[in-house]
Enzyme design. Structure first.
Site, PDB file in Angstrom:
ATOM      1  N   TYR A 129      12.648   5.365  23.656  1.00 13.76           N
ATOM      2  CA  TYR A 129      11.994   4.631  22.565  1.00 13.76           C
ATOM      3  C   TYR A 129      10.494   4.509  22.851  1.00 13.76           C
ATOM      4  O   TYR A 129       9.663   4.499  21.952  1.00 13.76           O
ATOM      5  CB  TYR A 129      12.656   3.263  22.390  1.00 13.76           C
ATOM      6  CG  TYR A 129      12.477   2.678  21.006  1.00 13.76           C
ATOM      7  CD1 TYR A 129      12.918   3.344  19.870  1.00 13.76           C
ATOM      8  CD2 TYR A 129      11.854   1.439  20.837  1.00 13.76           C
ATOM      9  CE1 TYR A 129      12.743   2.802  18.616  1.00 13.76           C
ATOM     10  CE2 TYR A 129      11.687   0.894  19.573  1.00 13.76           C
ATOM     11  CZ  TYR A 129      12.134   1.581  18.470  1.00 13.76           C
ATOM     12  OH  TYR A 129      11.960   1.035  17.215  1.00 13.76           O
ATOM     13  N   LYS A 185       6.520  -1.818  18.464  1.00 15.23           N
ATOM     14  CA  LYS A 185       7.372  -2.875  17.873  1.00 15.23           C
ATOM     15  C   LYS A 185       7.043  -4.242  18.487  1.00 15.23           C
ATOM     16  O   LYS A 185       7.120  -5.262  17.806  1.00 15.23           O
ATOM     17  CB  LYS A 185       8.853  -2.554  18.062  1.00 15.23           C
ATOM     18  CG  LYS A 185       9.356  -1.372  17.241  1.00 15.23           C
ATOM     19  CD  LYS A 185       9.191  -1.553  15.746  1.00 15.23           C
ATOM     20  CE  LYS A 185       9.948  -0.514  14.950  1.00 15.23           C
ATOM     21  NZ  LYS A 185       9.595  -0.513  13.523  1.00 15.23           N
TER      22      LYS A 185
HETATM   23  P1  NAD Z   1      13.406   6.076   7.481  1.00 15.35           P
HETATM   24  O1  NAD Z   1      12.952   7.403   8.006  1.00 15.35           O
HETATM   25  O2  NAD Z   1      14.328   6.085   6.354  1.00 15.35           O
HETATM   26  O3  NAD Z   1      12.153   5.169   7.122  1.00 15.35           O
HETATM   27  C1  NAD Z   1      10.917   5.262   7.798  1.00 15.35           C
HETATM   28  C2  NAD Z   1       9.858   5.255   6.725  1.00 15.35           C
HETATM   29  O4  NAD Z   1       8.544   5.213   7.292  1.00 15.35           O
HETATM   30  C3  NAD Z   1       9.923   6.495   5.823  1.00 15.35           C
HETATM   31  O5  NAD Z   1      10.092   6.105   4.486  1.00 15.35           O
HETATM   32  C4  NAD Z   1       8.577   7.155   6.026  1.00 15.35           C
HETATM   33  O6  NAD Z   1       8.085   7.782   4.865  1.00 15.35           O
HETATM   34  C5  NAD Z   1       7.732   5.934   6.380  1.00 15.35           C
HETATM   35  N1  NAD Z   1       6.455   6.304   6.977  1.00 15.35           N
HETATM   36  C6  NAD Z   1       6.223   6.960   8.146  1.00 15.35           C
HETATM   37  N2  NAD Z   1       4.893   7.146   8.297  1.00 15.35           N
HETATM   38  C7  NAD Z   1       4.283   6.586   7.204  1.00 15.35           C
HETATM   39  C8  NAD Z   1       2.938   6.470   6.769  1.00 15.35           C
HETATM   40  N3  NAD Z   1       1.909   6.966   7.477  1.00 15.35           N
HETATM   41  N4  NAD Z   1       2.688   5.847   5.580  1.00 15.35           N
HETATM   42  C9  NAD Z   1       3.709   5.353   4.835  1.00 15.35           C
HETATM   43  N5  NAD Z   1       4.997   5.435   5.185  1.00 15.35           N
HETATM   44  C10 NAD Z   1       5.276   6.059   6.362  1.00 15.35           C
HETATM   45  O7  NAD Z   1      14.045   5.329   8.744  1.00 15.35           O
HETATM   46  P2  NAD Z   1      14.540   3.825   8.942  1.00 15.35           P
HETATM   47  O8  NAD Z   1      15.365   3.869  10.170  1.00 15.35           O
HETATM   48  O9  NAD Z   1      15.110   3.290   7.684  1.00 15.35           O
HETATM   49  O10 NAD Z   1      13.193   3.062   9.313  1.00 15.35           O
HETATM   50  C11 NAD Z   1      12.733   1.928   8.619  1.00 15.35           C
HETATM   51  C12 NAD Z   1      12.272   0.873   9.609  1.00 15.35           C
HETATM   52  O11 NAD Z   1      13.395   0.365  10.306  1.00 15.35           O
HETATM   53  C13 NAD Z   1      11.304   1.385  10.666  1.00 15.35           C
HETATM   54  O12 NAD Z   1      10.327   0.392  10.927  1.00 15.35           O
HETATM   55  C14 NAD Z   1      12.207   1.544  11.876  1.00 15.35           C
HETATM   56  O13 NAD Z   1      11.494   1.487  13.104  1.00 15.35           O
HETATM   57  C15 NAD Z   1      13.090   0.339  11.673  1.00 15.35           C
HETATM   58  N6  NAD Z   1      14.348   0.302  12.439  1.00 15.35           N
HETATM   59  C16 NAD Z   1      15.216   1.359  12.396  1.00 15.35           C
HETATM   60  C17 NAD Z   1      16.384   1.294  13.117  1.00 15.35           C
HETATM   61  C18 NAD Z   1      17.361   2.459  13.099  1.00 15.35           C
HETATM   62  O14 NAD Z   1      18.199   2.545  14.005  1.00 15.35           O
HETATM   63  N7  NAD Z   1      17.321   3.337  12.118  1.00 15.35           N
HETATM   64  C19 NAD Z   1      16.703   0.155  13.872  1.00 15.35           C
HETATM   65  C20 NAD Z   1      15.809  -0.906  13.892  1.00 15.35           C
HETATM   66  C21 NAD Z   1      14.626  -0.824  13.176  1.00 15.35           C
END
Ligand code: NAD
Length: 266
Positions: free
Chosen positions: A155, A162
Site C-alpha cells: 500500500y 491516506k
Molecule cells: P475506483 O477506481 O472505482 O475509484 C477511484 C476514482 O478515483 C476513479 O473514479 C478515478 O477516476 C478517480 N481519480 C483518480 N485520479 C483522479 C484525478 N486526478 N482526478 C479525478 N479523479 C481521479 O476505486 P475505489 O476503490 O472505488 O476508490 C474510491 C476510494 O475508495 C479511493 O479513495 C480509495 O482509496 C478508497 N478505498 C478503496 C478501498 C478498496 O478496497 N477498493 C478500500 C478503502 C478505501
C-alpha cells in the site's frame, strides 16, 4: 419521508459500476437525494454518464482534481444548476503502479507528490470552493483505508497519503464546524475495484480481511454506501472529524485467526 429528500449531493470518484462512489450514489439516490457526478477523462465518461443518467442526474462534469481550473469549472456549473447543495463525496485516489508494489523506501519524489496531490490534497482543493455553496448541516466525507495506520503490504505511498487525508479530515472539520458543515472519513475494508487492482497483491488483502476482520468476510460496495448514507443524513448531525470503519479490521490483530481451535485452547 425519504432521509435525503430535497437534498443534493456532488460525487467525485465514480469510474464504473464497481466504484465505491457508485455504491454511495445508489444509497443516496434510494433516499431521495438529487445527484451530480464528476468523471476523469473521456474514457471514463462513457462509463459514468449512463450510470449517472440511470439515477436521473443532469449534472455530469469532467474534473481532474489535480487541475484547479477544472475544479473551478465544476463549481461554477454547480452554482448555476443548483445554487446551494448539501453533500460532497470524495472517493478519489491515485498513485503510480510502481509505487504500489515492492518497498516503500523506493518511492520517488515525483510519485510521492502525485499520490499526495491526487489522493490527499484534493480533498482540500474540492472543499474550499464548495464551502460558499454548502447549506448549513452539510456533510463532506472521504474514503480511506487501514493502511494509513498500520503497514499494509504494497500500500506504501498510498498509506502515507491516506494518513494525510485523515488528518485533513480533522482540520477541515474544525475549520468548517462553526459553519455547520461536518467532515468525516469512511475507512472501508478491501473491495475489488479499478483502483484496488493497481495494488500489487490485492487478492491477499481480500483473503486477509475475510480471515481476520471482525465479520470474517469481505464487505460489499452497498455496505459502504449505507455508511455514506448515514454520514450524509441528519442521523449523523453531530458526528464530525472522525474516521468510521466499515469492517476495516482496525481493532483486530493483523495475525491469522486459526480456523479451528482445540477445545479448551485460549
Ligand atoms: P475506483 O477506481 O472505482 O475509484 C477511484 C476514482 O478515483 C476513479 O473514479 C478515478 O477516476 C478517480 N481519480 C483518480 N485520479 C483522479 C484525478 N486526478 N482526478 C479525478 N479523479 C481521479 O476505486 P475505489 O476503490 O472505488 O476508490 C474510491 C476510494 O475508495 C479511493 O479513495 C480509495 O482509496 C478508497 N478505498 C478503496 C478501498 C478498496 O478496497 N477498493 C478500500 C478503502 C478505501
Amino acid at each position: 419521508m425519504a432521509l435525503l429528500s430535497g437534498k443534493k449531493a456532488l460525487i467525485f470518484g465514480v469510474a464504473n459500476e464497481r466504484s465505491i462512489a457508485w455504491g454511495i450514489a445508489q444509497a443516496l439516490h434510494r433516499e431521495g437525494c438529487e445527484l451530480g457526478f464528476t468523471f476523469l477523462g473521456e474514457a471514463l465518461e462513457k462509463r459514468v454518464r449512463p450510470l449517472a443518467e440511470s439515477v436521473g442526474s443532469k449534472l455530469i462534469l469532467p474534473c481532474d482534481v489535480a487541475a484547479d481550473a477544472q475544479i473551478d469549472a465544476v463549481y461554477s456549473e454547480v452554482a448555476k444548476a443548483w445554487g446551494k447543495f448539501d453533500v460532497l463525496v470524495h472517493a478519489i485516489a491515485f498513485a503510480k503502479k510502481e509505487d504500489l508494489a515492492g518497498d516503500y523506501v523506493s518511492t520517488s519524489r515525483d510519485g510521492f507528490h502525485l499520490a499526495m496531490d491526487v489522493s490527499a490534497y484534493s480533498l482540500v482543493a474540492i472543499t474550499r470552493p464548495a464551502v460558499p455553496l454548502l447549506n448549513p448541516g452539510a456533510s463532506i466525507f472521504a474514503l480511506t483505508y487501514y493502511g494509513s495506520e498500520k503497514v499494509s503490504p504494497h500500500y506504501n505511498v498510498m498509506g502515507v497519503a491516506k494518513a494525510a487525508l485523515e488528518a485533513s479530515v480533522r482540520y477541515l472539520a474544525s475549520d468548517l464546524g462553526p459553519k455547520g458543515i461536518r467532515v468525516n472519513a469512511i475507512s472501508a475494508g478491501p473491495i475489488k475495484t479499478l483502483a484496488a487492482s493497481g495494488i500489487s497483491g490485492f487478492k491477499d488483502k481480500l483473503k486477509m480481511a475475510a480471515a481476520n476482520n471482525p465479520l470474517r468476510r469481505t464487505i460489499l460496495q452497498e455496505e459502504v454506501g449505507n455508511a455514506g448514507l448515514y454520514l450524509a443524513s441528519h442521523l449523523s448531525s453531530a458526528v464530525t472529524g472522525e474516521v468510521h470503519y466499515v469492517d476495516a479490521g482496525a481493532n483486530i490483530m493483523a495475525e491469522s485467526v486459526p480456523e479451528e481451535k482445540k477445545e479448551g485452547e485460549a
